[in-house]
Design an enzyme around this catalytic site. Structure first.
Site, short mmCIF file in Angstrom:
data_model
loop_
_atom_site.label_atom_id
_atom_site.label_comp_id
_atom_site.label_asym_id
_atom_site.label_seq_id
_atom_site.Cartn_x
_atom_site.Cartn_y
_atom_site.Cartn_z
N HIS A 200 0.83 -1.22 0.00
CA HIS A 200 0.00 0.00 0.00
C HIS A 200 0.86 1.26 0.00
CE1 HIS A 200 -3.85 -2.14 0.89
NE2 HIS A 200 -3.03 -3.00 1.48
N ASN B 38 -10.24 -2.90 2.53
CA ASN B 38 -9.93 -2.93 1.09
C ASN B 38 -11.22 -2.72 0.29
OD1 ASN B 38 -7.18 -3.40 1.26
ND2 ASN B 38 -7.35 -5.63 1.05
N HIS C 207 -3.84 1.11 11.94
CA HIS C 207 -3.58 -0.14 12.67
C HIS C 207 -4.93 -0.76 13.04
CE1 HIS C 207 -2.26 -3.08 15.39
NE2 HIS C 207 -2.04 -2.35 16.46
N TYR D 94 1.04 -4.05 12.11
CA TYR D 94 0.90 -2.63 11.80
C TYR D 94 1.72 -1.75 12.74
CZ TYR D 94 -2.52 -3.81 8.28
OH TYR D 94 -3.12 -4.32 7.16
FE1 HDE Z 1 -2.39 -4.74 5.56
N1 HDE Z 1 -0.60 -3.92 6.00
N2 HDE Z 1 -1.72 -6.56 6.14
N3 HDE Z 1 -4.15 -5.64 4.97
N4 HDE Z 1 -3.09 -3.00 4.91
C1 HDE Z 1 -0.25 -2.64 5.83
O1 HDE Z 1 0.83 -1.39 7.47
C2 HDE Z 1 -0.60 -6.78 6.85
C3 HDE Z 1 -4.50 -6.94 5.10
C4 HDE Z 1 -4.35 -2.72 4.48
O2 HDE Z 1 -3.13 3.50 4.00
C5 HDE Z 1 1.07 -2.30 6.45
O3 HDE Z 1 1.11 0.80 7.93
C6 HDE Z 1 -0.50 -8.16 7.24
C7 HDE Z 1 -5.90 -7.14 4.87
C8 HDE Z 1 -4.43 -1.33 4.09
O4 HDE Z 1 -1.54 3.34 5.48
C9 HDE Z 1 1.54 -3.63 7.05
C10 HDE Z 1 -1.62 -8.76 6.72
C11 HDE Z 1 -6.39 -5.91 4.60
C12 HDE Z 1 -3.15 -0.81 4.32
C13 HDE Z 1 0.38 -4.54 6.72
C14 HDE Z 1 -2.39 -7.75 6.05
C15 HDE Z 1 -5.30 -4.99 4.66
C16 HDE Z 1 -2.35 -1.87 4.84
C17 HDE Z 1 2.04 -1.61 5.54
C18 HDE Z 1 -2.02 -10.22 6.81
C19 HDE Z 1 -7.84 -5.55 4.25
C20 HDE Z 1 -2.69 0.60 4.04
C21 HDE Z 1 2.09 -0.17 6.02
C22 HDE Z 1 -1.92 -10.79 8.09
C23 HDE Z 1 -8.76 -5.80 5.33
C24 HDE Z 1 -2.93 1.50 5.21
C25 HDE Z 1 1.32 -0.14 7.22
C26 HDE Z 1 -2.50 2.91 4.87
C27 HDE Z 1 -1.01 -1.71 5.23
C28 HDE Z 1 0.36 -5.82 7.13
C29 HDE Z 1 -3.60 -8.04 5.37
C30 HDE Z 1 -5.48 -3.59 4.39
C31 HDE Z 1 2.87 -4.16 6.57
C32 HDE Z 1 0.65 -8.77 8.01
C33 HDE Z 1 -6.67 -8.46 4.96
C34 HDE Z 1 -5.64 -0.61 3.53
O5 HDE Z 1 1.72 -3.54 8.42
#
Ligand code: HDE
Length: 694
Positions: free
Chosen positions: A79, A152, A343, A366
């Site tokens: 993202h 999402n 987060h 997060y």
């Molecule tokens: Fe994320 N995800 N994600 N994700 N995600 C990040 O956090 C992560 C997942 C989503 O505009 C990171 O601050 C893991 C699902 C959005 O700043 C990180 C897993 C969904 C955004 C991270 C998921 C999301 C992130 C990268 C599986 C939809 C952007 C930067 C266990 C429900 C937020 C940050 C923004 C961002 C980890 C799965 C949505 C790396 C480990 C499912 C919208 O922490």
């Protein structure tokens, strides 16, 4: 030996002593260092002699350069490319029956929000329109702390367990040896991984559908994905799924449009969001929930903790609970959109998790990510992340601490300061006692094993054009995969999802009969009713609200006709942009917004050709103008034209045809017919003329 001239910053423009622009300097606009020390010279570094080496002592230079060196922070690993906006959320009714969350009690109270939309796979500088999932993250600044709904634009996910997330992301991002492709899933690593992960099949259907090439960020739906809990004051819990629905309806581009937009305007959706808000056309969404109890959960034919499953709205309908309006652009992109830290663990009393194993892993990730991305544990003090309610505890010190906590006491319990913060059993966040705990093991529940039924249900819920697009998307992506074995494996999965889908993709790749046979853990069901709510085209509202129509004009164009068009569009809530061969004001008084070469028709929702006769002749010799018309036709846009434009459309190979949305403005009610067609967004009947059925 050369002589040096002394230059003062107040009298020179930074050149070698040439240009001088005198500015008035007062105490109010004196440039300072970050320490507030006034700077006397912002043009020259401190040297040992005018032509000598620069001195280490130059703290002004070193501060400026050091700060510059660190202007970029590590981008988000996923993202990375995002666009943000401020706004507010307002509940539609009192929700105390379901939740004690303070911001959901009073329909008259607005809660500030900051939203960040994003693509997932590309870097921060990648384009806005790849085929990709869109992030939809909302920070609610409530009186009881910040609540982040980090969702999402697709209601399910690729994987069921957090353990697989790094693998998924490694697979979809650029291949590690060659550093490409950027922002594209159409490569071997991605399809190799997902073809070995049957649980990703449902999400792949969504990823290959029109959902991943949205018309704009204002046109996407949003989903919390996981099942959450709402908890009321009596500590009763209700399961919920969160849904955002855009007031203008969800809409998408065609794949070819998305590809061409990437070249014509890499910032297409970021610009669109910014301009809509600047012009007062505020994007708006309704927040709805699907609320259900344990008994209902037990009756569903899948596990509500499995993030690869959705609950069809036809089974549990949506209950609208609030409305969100985005009415202010960020003041500073970096300070806000880049530094905002979401987060899923930012919760408020009245909202709680479930043990969905994907969500549970996110709760670690997060906060951990912010530590390196934002440099330390005090990222909550950055203005965009700060709660609006008081924040008090005994966490202290650390990198970049902003707060200056007074007093001697920095621990709890203490008897030295009776006014220092204490836990509050009545108002504090209390976790819902989840009944699911059991023996310690690494296992996937049996109830997560059906990977194909909902993928099949998705296929069957699509309209005919949408099914064609899905076939096209799989064909495109798999044709980019070089390893034959991966293509064959995927064809085997597609056969399981729906034999017709597998057969069509195989035929489109000239690989009939080559599918690998895959044995599913659980045979796909054949009895799930289609869910019409999953189709975008099926439920698209007829509207031009928030859309942008382009008129091709030239010297001698009829300014009154242009004005009539502008007014008719404005009544529908749409904007008109004038596109001309040259950018300057024309003799007829019309002022073009863009040139034909600078603004191909892919950037607009519908087009009108209003040249003069002489102007049309000139345009006929311009490849960009002919392609402008051809593309509008190929991309199924409503096309309106005047008599003078006839030779132009002839040259572009576009025949007038009301039913196919190529509409003459000379006919009576031509303008009305054009608007009615444009409101439908695309002329789907035209698709078979430009794309043979796959
Ligand atoms: Fe994320 N995800 N994600 N994700 N995600 C990040 O956090 C992560 C997942 C989503 O505009 C990171 O601050 C893991 C699902 C959005 O700043 C990180 C897993 C969904 C955004 C991270 C998921 C999301 C992130 C990268 C599986 C939809 C952007 C930067 C266990 C429900 C937020 C940050 C923004 C961002 C980890 C799965 C949505 C790396 C480990 C499912 C919208 O922490």
């Amino acid at each position: 030996m050369k002589k040096a001239k002394r230059q003062s910053s107040a009298t020179t423009g930074g050149g070698k002593g040439g240009e001088t622009h005198q500015t008035t300097v007062s105490a109010k606009n004196t440039l300072t260092t970050n320490q507030g020390v006034p700077v006397s010279d912002n043009q020259n570094s401190l040297k040992s002699g005018a032509r000598g080496p620069t001195l280490l002592e130059d703290f002004v230079l070193r501060e400026k350069i050091t700060h510059f060196d660190h202007e970029r922070i590590p981008e988000r690993i996923v993202h990375a490319r995002g666009s943000g906006a401020h706004g507010y959320f307002q509940p539609l009714k009192n929700l105390s029956r379901l939740t004690k969350a303070d911001f959901l009690q009073d329909p008259n109270r607005r809660t500030k929000v900051f939203v960040r939309f994003s693509t997932v796979a590309g870097g921060a500088g990648s384009v806005d329109t790849p085929r990709d999932v869109r992030g939809f993250a909302v920070k609610f600044y409530t009186e009881e702390g910040n609540f982040d709904l980090v969702g999402n634009n697709i209601p399910v996910f690729f994987i069921q367990d957090a353990m697989k997330f790094p693998d998924l992301v490694h697979a979809v991002k650029m291949e590690p040896d060659r550093g490409f492709p950027q922002a594209a899933s159409a490569h071997d690593n991605f399809w190799d991984f997902v073809s070995l992960m049957p649980e990703s099949m449902h999400m792949l259907m969504w990823a290959m559908s029109d959902r991943t090439i949205p018309r704009s960020l204002r046109h996407i739906e949003g989903f919390g994905v996981h099942t959450f809990r709402l908890v009321n004051a009596k500590d009763e819990s209700t399961f919920v799924k969160f849904h955002w629905r855009p007031s203008v309806g969800a809409a998408s581009t065609l794949w070819e449009e998305a590809v061409k937009i990437a070249g014509a305007d890499p910032d297409f959706t970021r610009r669109d969001l910014w301009e809509a808000i600047e012009s007062g056309d505020f994007p708006e969404w309704t927040l709805s929930i699907q609320a259900f109890d344990q008994a209902t959960a037990d009756k569903l034919d899948f596990d509500i903790l499995d993030p690869t499953k959705l609950i069809p709205e036809e089974i549990i309908p949506l209950t609208p609970i609030g409305r969100m309006v985005l009415d202010q652009n960020p003041v500073n992109f970096f300070a806000e959109t880049e530094q905002v830290a979401f987060h899923p663990g930012h919760l408020v009393p009245g909202i709680d998790f479930t043990p969905d194993p994907l969500l549970q892993g996110r709760l670690h990730s997060y906060i951990d990510t912010q530590l390196s991305r934002l440099g330390g544990p005090n990222f909550h003090e950055i203005p965009i992340n700060r709660p609006v309610c008081p924040m008090r505890n005994f966490q202290r010190d650390g990198h970049m601490r902003m707060q200056v906590p007074p007093g001697r006491v920095n621990y709890e319990p203490n008897s030295l300061d009776p006014d220092s913060p204490r836990e509050n059993h009545l108002k504090g966040f209390a976790s819902f006692p989840d009944p699911n705990a059991g023996p310690k093991l690494r296992q996937r529940p049996e109830s997560f094993a059906d990977h194909y039924s909902q993928a099949r249900q998705f296929w069957r819920s699509m309209t005919v054009p949408e099914q064609g697009h899905i076939v096209g998307a799989f064909t495109f992506e798999l044709s980019k995969v070089e390893m034959l074995a991966i293509r064959r494996r995927m064809l085997g999965h597609l056969d399981l999802i729906e034999p017709e889908l597998g057969a069509r993709v195989a035929a489109a790749m000239n690989m009939k009969g080559e599918a690998e046979k895959i044995t599913p853990a659980v045979a796909p069901r054949d009895d799930l009713d289609p869910s019409p709510a999953l189709s975008l085209i099926g439920k698209a509202p007829a509207t031009l609200k928030g859309r942008c129509v382009a008129a091709l004009v030239t010297d001698g164009s009829d300014a009154k006709a242009v004005e009539r068009l502008r007014q008719a569009l404005s009544k529908e809530g749409a904007k008109l942009k004038l596109i001309a061969p040259k950018i300057g004001k024309m003799a007829n008084g019309l002022v073009p917004d863009q040139t034909v070469e600078g603004a191909p028709s892919v950037l607009f929702d519908a087009v009108v050709l209003l040249p003069s006769e002489a102007g049309a002749k000139d345009l006929a010799d311009m490849a960009a103008a002919i392609n402008w018309i051809r593309d509008a036709f190929g991309h199924l846009k409503a096309i309106g034209f005047n008599e003078a434009a006839k030779p132009l459309i002839d040259k572009a190979g576009v025949a007038p045809n009301d039913k196919l949305g190529v509409i003459s403005f000379e006919a009576s009610r031509g303008l009305e017919a054009f608007i009615a067609t444009a409101k439908k967004h695309k002329v789907w009947d035209r698709e078979k003329l430009v794309q043979p059925p796959r």
